[in-house]
Design a protein around this motif. Sequence first.
Motif, mmCIF file in Angstrom:
data_model
loop_
_atom_site.group_PDB
_atom_site.id
_atom_site.type_symbol
_atom_site.label_atom_id
_atom_site.label_comp_id
_atom_site.label_asym_id
_atom_site.label_seq_id
_atom_site.Cartn_x
_atom_site.Cartn_y
_atom_site.Cartn_z
ATOM 1 N N MET A 16 0.843 -1.196 0.000
ATOM 2 C CA MET A 16 0.000 0.000 0.000
ATOM 3 C C MET A 16 0.878 1.244 0.000
ATOM 4 O O MET A 16 1.937 1.257 0.626
ATOM 5 C CB MET A 16 -0.930 -0.032 1.207
ATOM 6 C CG MET A 16 -1.972 -1.155 1.096
ATOM 7 S SD MET A 16 -2.900 -1.432 2.607
ATOM 8 C CE MET A 16 -1.762 -2.489 3.504
ATOM 9 N N ASN A 17 0.431 2.266 -0.697
ATOM 10 C CA ASN A 17 1.221 3.487 -0.843
ATOM 11 C C ASN A 17 1.171 4.346 0.424
ATOM 12 O O ASN A 17 0.532 3.995 1.425
ATOM 13 C CB ASN A 17 0.775 4.271 -2.079
ATOM 14 C CG ASN A 17 -0.596 4.899 -1.915
ATOM 15 O OD1 ASN A 17 -1.335 4.626 -0.979
ATOM 16 N ND2 ASN A 17 -0.940 5.763 -2.864
ATOM 17 N N THR A 18 1.834 5.493 0.348
ATOM 18 C CA THR A 18 1.917 6.411 1.490
ATOM 19 C C THR A 18 0.545 6.905 1.932
ATOM 20 O O THR A 18 0.288 7.035 3.130
ATOM 21 C CB THR A 18 2.824 7.604 1.136
ATOM 22 O OG1 THR A 18 4.103 7.092 0.741
ATOM 23 C CG2 THR A 18 3.012 8.535 2.308
ATOM 24 N N GLY A 19 -0.340 7.173 0.973
ATOM 25 C CA GLY A 19 -1.690 7.619 1.323
ATOM 26 C C GLY A 19 -2.420 6.601 2.178
ATOM 27 O O GLY A 19 -3.081 6.946 3.163
ATOM 28 N N ALA A 20 -2.294 5.325 1.823
ATOM 29 C CA ALA A 20 -2.923 4.258 2.602
ATOM 30 C C ALA A 20 -2.211 4.067 3.939
ATOM 31 O O ALA A 20 -2.856 3.874 4.979
ATOM 32 C CB ALA A 20 -2.916 2.954 1.816
#
Length: 151
Positions: free
Chosen positions: A27-31
Amino acid sequence: MFEVFDRKVTRRIEPTVTLTTLGRIAMNTGAASILHKAAAEFVLLLWDSDTSKIGIKVIGKKELRSYVLHFGKNGNGAGFSAMTFLNFIKYDFSESRAFPLQWDESGNMFVFSIPPEYLTGSPKNQKGELGKLRRGDRAKAKEKELQGLTQ
C-alpha cells in the motif's frame, strides 16, 4: 550522447494498493497514513467472491489468521506477504497491478475490487513448474519429481 531517463513511476496521494509479482500486498503512502491513524499492526484479509472484492481489515491484536503489517521508512507505504491468499482467490500475479483503495470507517478496513480477468486460476507465466529453486523444500520436491521421471 546521453539522454535523460524518463522514470515511469507515478506517485499517488490517494490510497492505492499494488498486488506484486512476489505475492505481496503493498500500500502506498496515502494508505499507510490512514493505517498509522488507525494504529494498525495486524490485518485480516477478507474475500467476497460474489463481487470480487478484497477487504484489508485492521484488528487490535495478533491472531492465527492475521497478517503483520510492515511499514516503510518514514511511513512510506505498508505491506505484507499474501501469496497463499492470492493463490486461494486464483489471482494472476504474473505482473504487478495497482488498484484504488476505499477506506470503510465503520468496518475499519480498506476495500478494493479485482477485475474478473485477473482471477484466472494461476499466473499466466506459471506452467505448473516450481520456478526458481530457493528453498530447500522446493529443491527436494524437484529432486523427487526428477526421480519419478527417471524410474
